[in-house]
Design an enzyme around this catalytic site. Structure first.
Site, short mmCIF file in Angstrom:
data_model
loop_
_atom_site.label_atom_id
_atom_site.label_comp_id
_atom_site.label_asym_id
_atom_site.label_seq_id
_atom_site.Cartn_x
_atom_site.Cartn_y
_atom_site.Cartn_z
N GLY A 28 22.74 -90.14 96.47
CA GLY A 28 21.85 -90.03 97.61
C GLY A 28 20.43 -89.86 97.11
N GLN A 88 30.37 -80.33 99.24
CA GLN A 88 30.50 -79.99 97.83
C GLN A 88 31.78 -79.22 97.52
OE1 GLN A 88 27.13 -78.07 96.02
NE2 GLN A 88 25.70 -79.71 96.57
N HIS A 110 20.60 -77.00 94.35
CA HIS A 110 20.43 -76.03 95.43
C HIS A 110 21.54 -75.01 95.25
CE1 HIS A 110 19.39 -74.14 99.10
NE2 HIS A 110 20.21 -74.78 99.91
#
Length: 342
Positions: A28, A88, A110
């Protein structure tokens, strides 16, 4: 206030990352930006993707090395997970965790899933973070220009060395050593990032622009003029702040505009806004927001999320903005995002 340590390329072993095999999971925005930068920096990179999917096809079109996620994990020393936060944990449990081996690195951009406990690394697996402070398309475009975006780095757990050095070397390879790298923690990155997105740089700005646009249109002004005044010019102002802070912005604008800033800004964004910001921060800190988000994206099948997205995309400002941008060269030249390619 503690001393600020900013790492630059001169402070980093930039060759360290080149001795490691890197698996980028996802293609992405961040997978595209970080992955291509790593390749151009001479790193050994493979992309772990679902065969036949849109990202798989895009990555192959760039001539990149692509494998299934399990095979990419087995191949790599570093597994950088750059798929959406909400998927995830599932991908980790089903395709990544069963193929990990002691000494490998799990990397994130993140801290969400680690900080809130949705992903728990097994014993012997090192967990680090390199978080560029820009969307992936900007990570790529700045690198191509010979520049870079700042990054935050963190090591999960007590034993930081030599893991911090590896994180710094990775950050350098994506271009961040050209501009600056700062050490933080998974908790601090996660909570401040969510807060900034929700209250200022995304949610706050989004609602401020739309409210200003609606106020002018409802008062009878042209929506085209409203768009220019509350949306288009925002970039010009933010660029000044980005380069020299609020003081430089005040120096550049007219006395009239500066006086209006001082006298009217606090009437719109007053103490009540700060009170509500604290409420948002509390929900981020205690995990309430994380729980709400994960339930929405799984059990609710993103129903409300999709409704909110559709409502935003249908706003008049989007129609007006698209029409204006398509009529000017700055609206479509050298765009960072090409949805068919990245």
């Amino acid at each position: 206030m503690s001393d600020l340590k900013i790492y630059m390329d001169k402070d980093i072993d930039t060759d360290l990352i080149k001795s490691k095999k890197i698996a980028i999971i996802g293609f992405g925005s961040q997978g595209y930006g970080q992955g291509l930068n790593l390749v151009d920096s001479g790193c050994d990179v493979v992309f772990g993707l679902r065969e036949g999917g849109g990202s798989y096809i895009k990555a192959k079109d760039y001539g990149l090395k692509v494998m299934s996620i399990p095979d990419a994990v087995k191949y790599a020393d570093i597994v950088q997970i750059l798929i959406p936060d909400e998927v995830q944990a599932k991908v980790y449990e089903n395709e990544i965790k069963p193929n990990l081996r002691a000494g490998q690195y799990l990397m994130f951009s993140h801290g969400f899933n680690i900080h809130y406990g949705y992903i728990k690394a097994p014993e012997g697996i090192n967990v680090i973070m390199v978080a560029p402070k820009a969307p992936g398309h900007t990570v790529r475009s700045e690198y191509v220009k010979g520049m870079g975006v700042p990054s935050l780095v963190a090591v999960f757990g007590e034993n930081k060395e030599p893991h911090l050095q590896l994180a710094l070397s990775y950050a350098s390879a994506i271009g961040s050593g050209r501009t600056g790298i700062i050490e933080t923690t998974f908790r601090e990155e996660t909570e401040t990032d969510l807060f900034g997105e929700q209250t200022v740089i995304c949610g706050g700005v989004d609602q401020l622009i739309k409210s200003g646009f609606e106020t002018l249109v409802e008062a009878g002004y042209s929506p085209y003029m409203a768009y220019f005044e509350v949306c288009h010019e925002l970039k010009l102002i933010v660029d000044l702040i980005y380069q020299g802070g609020i003081e430089d912005m005040h120096y550049s604008i007219s006395n009239n505009a500066e006086y209006g800033d001082y006298t009217s800004g606090s009437k719109v964004i007053g103490p009540d806004v700060k009170t509500r910001m604290k409420e948002v921060l509390k929900r981020i800190q205690d995990g309430s927001y994380a729980k709400e988000f994960m339930l929405e994206m799984s059990e609710n099948n993103s129903k409300r999320f999709k409704e909110l997205r559709e409502k935003s995309q249908g706003h008049l400002i989007e129609k007006i903005g698209s029409e204006i941008r398509s009529s000017f060269t700055w609206g479509h030249k050298d765009k960072l995002i090409d949805k068919a390619k990245n």
